[in-house]
Design an enzyme around this catalytic site. Structure first.
Site, PDB file in Angstrom:
ATOM      1  N   GLU A   1      -9.504  -9.465   3.958  1.00 41.59           N
ATOM      2  CA  GLU A   1      -9.813  -8.072   3.607  1.00 41.59           C
ATOM      3  C   GLU A   1     -11.115  -7.949   2.826  1.00 41.59           C
ATOM      4  O   GLU A   1     -11.361  -8.686   1.870  1.00 41.59           O
ATOM      5  CB  GLU A   1      -8.689  -7.456   2.772  1.00 41.59           C
ATOM      6  CG  GLU A   1      -8.975  -6.007   2.384  1.00 41.59           C
ATOM      7  CD  GLU A   1      -7.816  -5.298   1.724  1.00 41.59           C
ATOM      8  OE1 GLU A   1      -7.982  -4.108   1.365  1.00 41.59           O
ATOM      9  OE2 GLU A   1      -6.749  -5.907   1.570  1.00 41.59           O
TER      10      GLU A   1
ATOM     11  N   SER B   1       0.833  -1.209   0.000  1.00 41.53           N
ATOM     12  CA  SER B   1       0.000   0.000   0.000  1.00 41.53           C
ATOM     13  C   SER B   1       0.864   1.253   0.000  1.00 41.53           C
ATOM     14  O   SER B   1       0.372   2.348  -0.325  1.00 41.53           O
ATOM     15  CB  SER B   1      -0.931   0.010   1.220  1.00 41.53           C
ATOM     16  OG  SER B   1      -0.198  -0.215   2.419  1.00 41.53           O
TER      17      SER B   1
END
Length: 273
Positions: A187, A50
């Protein structure tokens, strides 16, 4: 020996032993300074890919390279002393073969000093996970909404709304756990599915947009702190709004520079008498 040198890092076996017990707290870190601030308060620091979006302004995680992950992973290890550190394997560095994955993971562990690597994927990655674990590389899995597969998934929408998706994700999690992953990030899946996965696998489950029933939780620190954009994803709870404070500090600094109020006499060096 210094107090810092005496600190014992939280290990992978210690995290694995937390299954069904005290929840595991994980936050992302990409820099020495953030690692130092978070280290004493969480169980693990995740150097996630990320960082491509958060630090580099990329549209996805796909352009992130292994060298980028190693550089930031090493920084986080240097900046921490207590939390275990996990580093993501970026896209296209492990999917081709077990051997490719081993070479990438070995570089990450050797060049950063981290405790484990994280990779995305389900049943198709189980053989690779087994290959790595049998060779002494601890692996954290990642199922559900897998950002590296954003093109195949068609975006970042929540997963598991259909029976077929639920069956697939549950099978993925079980395969990765059976292959030896000590932990699995779940997730962006519907809450009952995350709960079912947690009850069905021996690995420690880490939720992000999943369920409070998971064995732990992870968030991107910049989201938690209100530093990354105005949009707040549904699964994020902001514990601070530091963005406006940073802007105000920059505004006040610029005002002082332009009025010559900074630097003051206390900020400059005078000749010795």
């Amino acid at each position: 020996m210094s107090a810092t040198a005496q600190v014992k890092r939280i290990t992978v076996p210690e995290i694995a032993a937390r299954k069904g017990k005290e929840p595991v707290s994980i936050l992302t870190a990409y820099t020495v300074s953030m690692a130092r601030l978070l280290d004493q308060h969480v169980d693990m620091l995740l150097v996630g890919d990320s960082l491509g979006m958060v630090l580099y302004g990329l549209d996805s995680t796909l352009p992130v390279t292994l060298d980028m992950m190693i550089a930031h992973g090493a920084a986080v290890v240097r900046g921490s002393s207590r939390a275990g550190v996990v580093v993501d394997l970026p896209w296209a560095t492990y999917q081709e073969s077990r051997e490719q994955a081993f070479r990438a993971a070995a570089r990450v562990l050797a060049e950063t000093g981290c405790a484990a690597v994280k990779l995305e994927g389900g049943e198709e990655m189980a053989e690779t996970v087994d290959f790595l674990v049998r060779r002494g590389i601890p692996v954290m899995g990642h199922v559900g909404l897998t950002p590296q597969a954003v093109n195949a998934l068609g975006g970042y929408r929540a997963r598991g709304r259909s029976d077929a998706e639920q069956h697939k994700i549950l099978g993925d999690a079980r395969a990765i756990a059976e292959a030896g992953a000590f932990s699995i990030v779940i997730e962006g899946v519907v809450e009952p599915l995350a709960r079912q996965i947690t009850e069905s696998v021996s690995a420690v489950t880490i939720g992000i947009g999943a369920s409070a029933a998971c064995d732990g939780q992870v968030l991107v620190s910049d989201d938690l702190l209100g530093l990354f954009g105005a949009f707040t994803p549904k699964f994020v709870k902001r514990y601070a709004e530091l963005g406006p404070l940073v802007e105000e500090a920059a505004r006040a600094y610029t005002a002082d520079v332009r009025s010559r109020a900074f630097p003051g006499p206390e900020h400059v060096f005078q000749p010795k008498k």
